[in-house]
Design an enzyme around this catalytic site. Structure first.
Site, mmCIF file in Angstrom:
data_model
loop_
_atom_site.group_PDB
_atom_site.id
_atom_site.type_symbol
_atom_site.label_atom_id
_atom_site.label_comp_id
_atom_site.label_asym_id
_atom_site.label_seq_id
_atom_site.Cartn_x
_atom_site.Cartn_y
_atom_site.Cartn_z
ATOM 1 N N GLU A 1 -45.457 -139.015 81.536
ATOM 2 C CA GLU A 1 -45.220 -138.078 82.796
ATOM 3 C C GLU A 1 -45.669 -137.160 82.292
ATOM 4 O OE1 GLU A 1 -43.606 -140.731 82.449
ATOM 5 O OE2 GLU A 1 -43.305 -141.317 85.072
ATOM 6 N N LYS B 1 -33.095 -147.750 75.978
ATOM 7 C CA LYS B 1 -34.371 -147.153 76.129
ATOM 8 C C LYS B 1 -34.298 -147.756 74.488
ATOM 9 C CE LYS B 1 -38.115 -144.043 75.658
ATOM 10 N NZ LYS B 1 -38.378 -142.806 75.166
ATOM 11 N N TRP C 1 -39.063 -149.154 76.117
ATOM 12 C CA TRP C 1 -38.300 -149.286 77.637
ATOM 13 C C TRP C 1 -38.175 -150.617 77.271
ATOM 14 C CZ3 TRP C 1 -36.146 -145.800 79.567
ATOM 15 C CH2 TRP C 1 -36.454 -144.076 79.292
#
Ligand code: AMP
Length: 548
Positions: free
Chosen positions: A334, A446, A451
């Site tokens: 992000e 993780k 992920w």
């Protein structure tokens, strides 16, 4: 009085300007790729730019227009780089897909993004053949190879050959000018709940990120470097390196699928690599090979390690035994992805070595362009005293404002001021702005930089008839940093073994995402609102030893 406006030129920040700059000013600088086909390929920034133009022409010939998504399932290589520039430069959107995901997840992502073209490396032909019936919107499949390597037959009708597409064009193409806020690429991140979510980067955000990430207190890239991104081009645009290396015009070395210690070491030496970047797990492989063969690096001087916390012992080995500077970095899909990097200030020069080391082990200081804060659960900012630990929030021109296809805003307020992105990480910040991650509030695991959704793992466990309740948490692992541990309450009277439950995951999730271990308990700790207390569970199992 009206404000006096600046009188400088308005030139949009476009990704095509990066490749044009590299071709003009570093046209003869090499791009070296270890190919899926097994050999080493050499081209230059000028060569990449020319073939990117041809690729743009080829996409237009296939009927693609502004905004169309062109997906990739590909390793780090020159063809992938040409697709990066050929798509974004011609107002198409480059959608890099992580091939390590489970096929159903890949299909879901490609359909959510509305991909029209799928370009893929030879490695992924069997995968794409399996996926194709589920990809309703994909009209063209492009195999990233030459005619000689095309399969005699394939389950995919009209499979196109990349080299033939590019060869058929004349390259007489001018990069168009358009709004810098146009989407340039999409990358999906595993959601904490439900499906993955798309981060849509713009030309403006990508160019600003390239500027910021090349700065001396960030990745410190220069034309004198030889850069080998180990971090994949399908994971947040290889941390922006395909753009920042064009911006500085340095030599780029792309390792393809050859990421084992021996292959990487040989490439580092043969191409005189000075700088690299990747998650801790890949360095483990490289260091094990180099140490067990008593080798040395001749030119390797600097590396950025991030994606997961860099183990202090790894940092020390690289620094002390191999004289490689380690820059510990934190970021997210992000955030395009760079947020912070650990670089000392002049005043820290006077500190004892051990104190300097402790600072370097933190996730570091923000790059100009990122603003950060830590907040409590009521949204109040906490002090930067290296003690108060709170939810880390960020904002800036290369931070996501909203996810693709999701109307709801992910943003939160800090002391009543809206517009901050909650990272799901928990951190402290010291008076000098050094951020240190102390925990994670988001519910994911993780492993080796990739992920694993704890919710997916729990949903599968709950589908087993003998399971009453299940929680998946991260357990420490020496190689993968974290691996999933499943904590399970059996149904009254039911019998269920660890092996039976793990076998239940086969075929329901990617193999590498299957939990490493199961712990059976009488009950799970819950909050007042009935949620499983993951923090408490993680504490309870802090010393859990996973089976080797
Ligand atoms: P991704 O979007 O896959 O790049 O993952 C971003 C997340 O990885 C962050 O929100 C952190 O939870 C974690 N992460 C990234 N870099 C670090 C680091 N240096 N130390 C600890 N966690 C990290």
């Amino acid at each position: 009085m009206p404000a006096l406006m600046g009188q400088m030129m308005q030139m949009p920040l476009l990704i095509s300007s990066l490749i044009r700059h590299a071709a003009r000013h570093a046209g003869d600088t090499e791009i070296v790729s270890k190919r899926v086909e097994g050999d080493v390929h050499r081209t230059t920034w000028a060569g990449i730019e020319e073939r990117s133009r041809r690729f743009a022409q080829a996409m237009a010939r296939l009927g693609c227009g502004a905004g169309d998504r062109v997906a990739t399932l590909a390793w780090n290589g020159y063809r992938h780089l040409e697709i990066y520039y050929g798509t974004s430069g011609s107002q198409l959107v480059c959608h890099t897909i992580n091939p390590r995901l489970f096929p159903e997840q890949i299909a879901w992502i490609a359909n959510d993004a509305g991909d029209r073209v799928l370009c893929f490396d030879l490695t992924f032909l069997p995968l794409v053949e399996k996926l194709a019936p589920h990809l309703g919107g994909v009209q063209h499949y492009v195999l990233m190879t030459d005619r000689a390597h095309m399969p005699a037959s394939s389950a995919i009708a009209n499979l196109l050959c990349y080299e033939e597409l590019v060869d058929a064009e004349d390259g007489r193409y001018t990069w168009p000018e358009f709004d810098e806020n146009t989407a340039s690429s999409i990358c999906y991140t595993s959601g904490t709940t439900g499906h993955p979510k798309g981060a849509v980067y713009s030309h403006r955000s990508s160019v600003l990120h390239a500027y910021g990430s090349a700065l001396p207190d960030a990745m410190d890239c220069s034309a004198a470097d030889v850069v080998l991104p180990v971090v994949p081009m399908f994971h947040v645009n290889a941390w922006g390196l395909p753009y920042s290396t064009a911006l500085v015009g340095c030599k780029l070395v792309l390792p393809g699928p050859h990421l084992d210690g021996k292959s990487l070491y040989e490439l580092f030496e043969a191409e005189r690599v000075t700088f690299s970047a990747g998650v801790p797990t890949v360095w483990l492989g490289l260091l094990t090979y180099v140490q067990s063969n008593d080798l040395k690096f001749s030119t390797f001087r600097r590396t950025v390690i991030g994606g997961s916390a860099c183990p202090p012992a790894m940092m020390k080995t690289l620094q002390e035994r191999f004289s490689v500077e380690v820059i510990h970095a934190w970021g997210m899909t992000e955030l395009s992805p760079l947020g912070t990097l650990s670089k000392l200030k002049a005043k820290h020069g006077a500190l004892p070595r051990e104190e300097q080391q402790r600072l370097l082990e933190k996730q570091g200081r923000v790059v100009y362009g990122i603003d950060m804060a830590i907040i409590d659960d009521d949204g109040h900012a906490l002090p930067w005293d290296a003690k108060a630990s709170g939810n880390l929030v960020v904002r800036g021109p290369w931070v996501i404002g909203s996810y693709f296809n999701r109307p709801e805003s992910p943003l939160v307020s800090v002391d009543g001021e809206p517009g901050w992105f909650p990272t799901g990480d928990v951190a402290t910040i010291d008076a000098d702005g050094f951020m240190q991650i102390t925990d994670r509030s988001k519910d994911v695991i993780k492993s080796g930089g990739e992920w694993i959704s704890s919710i997916d793992l729990e949903n599968i466990a709950m589908a087993h008839p003998a399971v009453h309740e299940a929680a998946a948490i991260a357990a420490r692992h020496p190689k993968w940093d974290e691996r999933p541990l499943l904590v399970v309450v059996r149904k009254p009277g039911a019998s269920l073994t660890r092996e039976e439950l793990l076998a239940f995951y086969e075929g329901r999730i990617a193999k590498w995402q299957i939990p490493d271990d199961v712990a059976f308990v009488d009950e799970l700790p819950h909050t007042a609102t009935g949620k499983i207390q993951k923090l408490k569970l993680r504490e309870l199992f802090r010393d859990h030893r996973l089976p080797a």
